[in-house]
Design a protein around this motif. Sequence first.
Motif, mmCIF file in Angstrom:
data_model
loop_
_atom_site.group_PDB
_atom_site.id
_atom_site.type_symbol
_atom_site.label_atom_id
_atom_site.label_comp_id
_atom_site.label_asym_id
_atom_site.label_seq_id
_atom_site.Cartn_x
_atom_site.Cartn_y
_atom_site.Cartn_z
ATOM 1 N N LYS A 136 -3.286 -7.667 0.945
ATOM 2 C CA LYS A 136 -3.623 -6.393 0.725
ATOM 3 C C LYS A 136 -4.649 -6.135 1.840
ATOM 4 C CE LYS A 136 -7.284 -8.412 -2.025
ATOM 5 N NZ LYS A 136 -7.980 -8.178 -3.453
ATOM 6 N N SER A 137 -5.092 -6.835 2.565
ATOM 7 C CA SER A 137 -6.206 -6.298 3.671
ATOM 8 C C SER A 137 -5.270 -6.261 5.091
ATOM 9 C CB SER A 137 -7.166 -7.447 3.982
ATOM 10 O OG SER A 137 -6.579 -8.692 4.441
ATOM 11 N N ALA A 138 -3.932 -6.498 5.069
ATOM 12 C CA ALA A 138 -3.450 -6.155 6.288
ATOM 13 C C ALA A 138 -3.099 -4.560 6.423
ATOM 14 C CB ALA A 138 -1.930 -7.006 6.202
ATOM 15 N N GLY A 139 -3.004 -4.138 7.626
ATOM 16 C CA GLY A 139 -2.804 -2.672 7.899
ATOM 17 C C GLY A 139 -1.315 -2.459 7.983
ATOM 18 N N PRO A 140 -0.808 -1.355 8.486
ATOM 19 C CA PRO A 140 0.619 -1.076 8.701
ATOM 20 C C PRO A 140 1.160 -2.015 9.830
ATOM 21 C CG PRO A 140 -0.701 0.973 8.531
ATOM 22 C CD PRO A 140 -1.620 -0.081 8.648
ATOM 23 N N SER A 141 2.313 -2.583 9.471
ATOM 24 C CA SER A 141 2.971 -3.426 10.399
ATOM 25 C C SER A 141 4.435 -3.036 10.785
ATOM 26 C CB SER A 141 2.961 -4.705 9.894
ATOM 27 O OG SER A 141 3.487 -4.819 8.586
ATOM 28 N N GLY A 142 5.147 -3.902 11.176
ATOM 29 C CA GLY A 142 6.407 -3.653 11.592
ATOM 30 C C GLY A 142 7.350 -3.378 10.428
ATOM 31 N N ASP A 143 6.737 -3.918 9.247
ATOM 32 C CA ASP A 143 7.700 -3.725 8.035
ATOM 33 C C ASP A 143 7.585 -2.458 7.552
ATOM 34 O OD1 ASP A 143 8.262 -6.287 8.086
ATOM 35 O OD2 ASP A 143 6.731 -6.757 6.682
ATOM 36 N N GLU A 144 6.526 -1.373 7.912
ATOM 37 C CA GLU A 144 6.602 -0.248 7.520
ATOM 38 C C GLU A 144 7.792 0.721 8.097
ATOM 39 O OE1 GLU A 144 4.721 1.380 5.267
ATOM 40 O OE2 GLU A 144 3.441 -0.387 5.033
ATOM 41 N N ALA A 145 8.240 0.250 9.392
ATOM 42 C CA ALA A 145 9.429 0.815 9.891
ATOM 43 C C ALA A 145 10.630 0.652 9.138
ATOM 44 C CB ALA A 145 9.452 0.672 11.323
ATOM 45 N N ASP A 146 10.711 -0.406 8.333
ATOM 46 C CA ASP A 146 12.056 -0.781 7.786
ATOM 47 C C ASP A 146 12.308 -0.257 6.488
ATOM 48 O OD1 ASP A 146 12.607 -2.369 10.030
ATOM 49 O OD2 ASP A 146 11.835 -4.182 9.020
ATOM 50 N N CYS A 147 13.585 0.079 5.935
ATOM 51 C CA CYS A 147 13.554 0.629 4.456
ATOM 52 C C CYS A 147 13.192 -0.425 3.516
ATOM 53 C CB CYS A 147 15.041 0.850 4.410
ATOM 54 S SG CYS A 147 15.686 1.510 2.725
ATOM 55 N N PRO A 148 12.274 0.031 2.671
ATOM 56 C CA PRO A 148 11.864 -1.079 1.776
ATOM 57 C C PRO A 148 12.938 -1.575 0.794
ATOM 58 C CG PRO A 148 11.236 1.192 1.178
ATOM 59 C CD PRO A 148 11.732 1.240 2.655
ATOM 60 N N ILE A 149 14.105 -0.647 0.702
ATOM 61 C CA ILE A 149 15.364 -1.294 -0.207
ATOM 62 C C ILE A 149 16.104 -2.108 0.471
ATOM 63 C CG2 ILE A 149 17.142 -0.112 -1.786
ATOM 64 C CD1 ILE A 149 15.472 2.141 -1.882
ATOM 65 N N CYS A 150 16.599 -1.868 1.560
ATOM 66 C CA CYS A 150 17.618 -3.025 1.945
ATOM 67 C C CYS A 150 17.040 -3.589 3.192
ATOM 68 C CB CYS A 150 18.793 -2.038 2.730
ATOM 69 S SG CYS A 150 18.317 -0.816 4.048
ATOM 70 N N ARG A 151 15.651 -3.549 3.605
ATOM 71 C CA ARG A 151 14.828 -4.415 4.331
ATOM 72 C C ARG A 151 15.508 -4.433 5.883
ATOM 73 N NH1 ARG A 151 10.051 -4.592 2.184
ATOM 74 N NH2 ARG A 151 10.348 -5.413 -0.217
ATOM 75 N N SER A 152 16.123 -3.418 6.341
ATOM 76 C CA SER A 152 16.591 -3.083 7.630
ATOM 77 C C SER A 152 16.198 -1.861 8.218
ATOM 78 C CB SER A 152 18.221 -3.197 7.519
ATOM 79 O OG SER A 152 18.827 -2.134 6.879
ATOM 80 N N SER A 153 16.310 -1.714 9.613
ATOM 81 C CA SER A 153 15.995 -0.692 10.176
ATOM 82 C C SER A 153 16.823 0.593 9.831
ATOM 83 C CB SER A 153 15.749 -0.552 11.581
ATOM 84 O OG SER A 153 15.465 0.409 12.525
ATOM 85 N N PRO A 154 16.547 1.773 9.487
ATOM 86 C CA PRO A 154 17.380 2.810 9.165
ATOM 87 C C PRO A 154 17.903 3.437 10.221
ATOM 88 C CG PRO A 154 15.145 3.416 8.851
ATOM 89 C CD PRO A 154 14.785 2.064 9.247
ATOM 90 N N SER A 155 19.438 3.433 10.266
ATOM 91 C CA SER A 155 20.052 4.293 11.302
ATOM 92 C C SER A 155 19.828 5.665 11.403
ATOM 93 C CB SER A 155 21.629 3.924 11.352
ATOM 94 O OG SER A 155 22.074 4.190 10.262
ATOM 95 N N ILE A 156 19.761 6.227 10.119
ATOM 96 C CA ILE A 156 19.702 7.692 10.019
ATOM 97 C C ILE A 156 18.333 7.701 9.006
ATOM 98 C CG2 ILE A 156 20.237 9.749 9.140
ATOM 99 C CD1 ILE A 156 22.917 9.249 9.653
ATOM 100 N N ALA A 157 17.104 7.839 9.469
ATOM 101 C CA ALA A 157 15.798 7.717 8.900
ATOM 102 C C ALA A 157 15.545 8.974 8.182
ATOM 103 C CB ALA A 157 14.628 7.204 9.773
ATOM 104 N N PHE A 158 15.181 9.084 7.017
ATOM 105 C CA PHE A 158 14.614 9.877 6.103
ATOM 106 C C PHE A 158 13.462 9.529 5.633
ATOM 107 C CE2 PHE A 158 18.712 11.889 6.455
ATOM 108 C CZ PHE A 158 18.926 13.069 5.825
ATOM 109 N N VAL A 159 12.539 10.370 5.224
ATOM 110 C CA VAL A 159 11.343 10.122 4.432
ATOM 111 C C VAL A 159 11.190 10.768 3.203
ATOM 112 C CG1 VAL A 159 10.006 9.797 6.676
ATOM 113 C CG2 VAL A 159 10.213 12.271 5.307
ATOM 114 N N ALA A 160 10.399 10.019 2.289
ATOM 115 C CA ALA A 160 10.429 10.599 0.977
ATOM 116 C C ALA A 160 9.037 11.478 0.722
ATOM 117 C CB ALA A 160 9.957 9.248 -0.128
#
Length: 339
Positions: free
Chosen positions: A275-299
């Motif tokens: 919980k103390s960790a800030g944004p990391s490289g995982d923020e760039a991955d899709c939280p559902i499939c855990r992979s880097s999105p080829s066509i990135a969309f934001v919610a």
Amino acid sequence: MPQVESISAPASNGPPPQDAWHAEFQRLLPLWESLHDSTKVIIPISISRVNQFDAARLDVEMSAMLKEQLVKVFSLMKPGLLFQYEPELDAFLEFLIWRFSIWVDKPTPGNALMNLRYRDERAVPITGKEVRTGLEGLGLSVSQKIFYCISFIGGQYVWSRLQSFSAFRRWGDSEQRPLARRAWGLLQNAEGLYRAASFFNLLLFLYGGRYKTIVERILKARLVYGSPNMNRAVSFEYMNRQLVWNEFSEMLLLLLPLLNSSSVKKFLLPFSKDKSAGPSGDEADCPICRSSPSIAFVALPCQHRYCYYCLRTRCSATSSYRCTRCNEVVVAIQRQGSI
């Protein structure tokens, strides 16, 4: 007065009547019989009802194990070959158990594990020098053994075959002949009468602890302990533990689909180690499939990155989909970088 005394004295000191001993014997006979019978007290015995039910269940499991092994012998033959002879197979296995247990005055496998045996209640000594524990008594007679085999094994086989034959011939259909429909009605009435008699016998068994089946009650074949100083050989501690865990797992399977996974994650998020960790490289991955999105969309409005397919399918499935990262309701989706 002196004459009266001289007359009464010889009367009191004279010999008793000839039938005096007989009268005294008749007077003391009930007292003697009560003292004699006080040493012949009937010893009450109570056989555990749970042990009797467990013994019957173990016999069923034993028959099922034998059947499973026998079916494996014919596993390489034509499929469904043994299905049409299943009643004969069950009757054969029950006959084998009866032949090598009850017929030779030995307990069935379930009764042996529960320290039980059959006893002929018609020839049980109630009192006497030979009665010490109340468990004495001879086993079943030859006639009882034969009638037990005919009624229990033969009755089950005949009833199973009759039911399968009537179902195959469709005796219960309205298009059948009146004789077939009448025979079907008789079968249904006989089954209902047997079930009612079995239920009444069960109530009597729970009240008195004797004769758990109708066949045993008719034949007067009672289950008693084989040895008064030996406990049952099967411990159900692990079985009870397994039943508890089984019920607990079924409860979890019922409740877990009703829980909202996003709400659970949001509740556990403050307790996580990262919980103390800030944004990391995982923020760039899709939280559902855990992979880097080829066509990135934001919610929207939380601006978290998703794959287009993952986010689109989740939003189409439910109208109030919540973001996996922040648990905020997604009101729209937008391609990343577009205005």
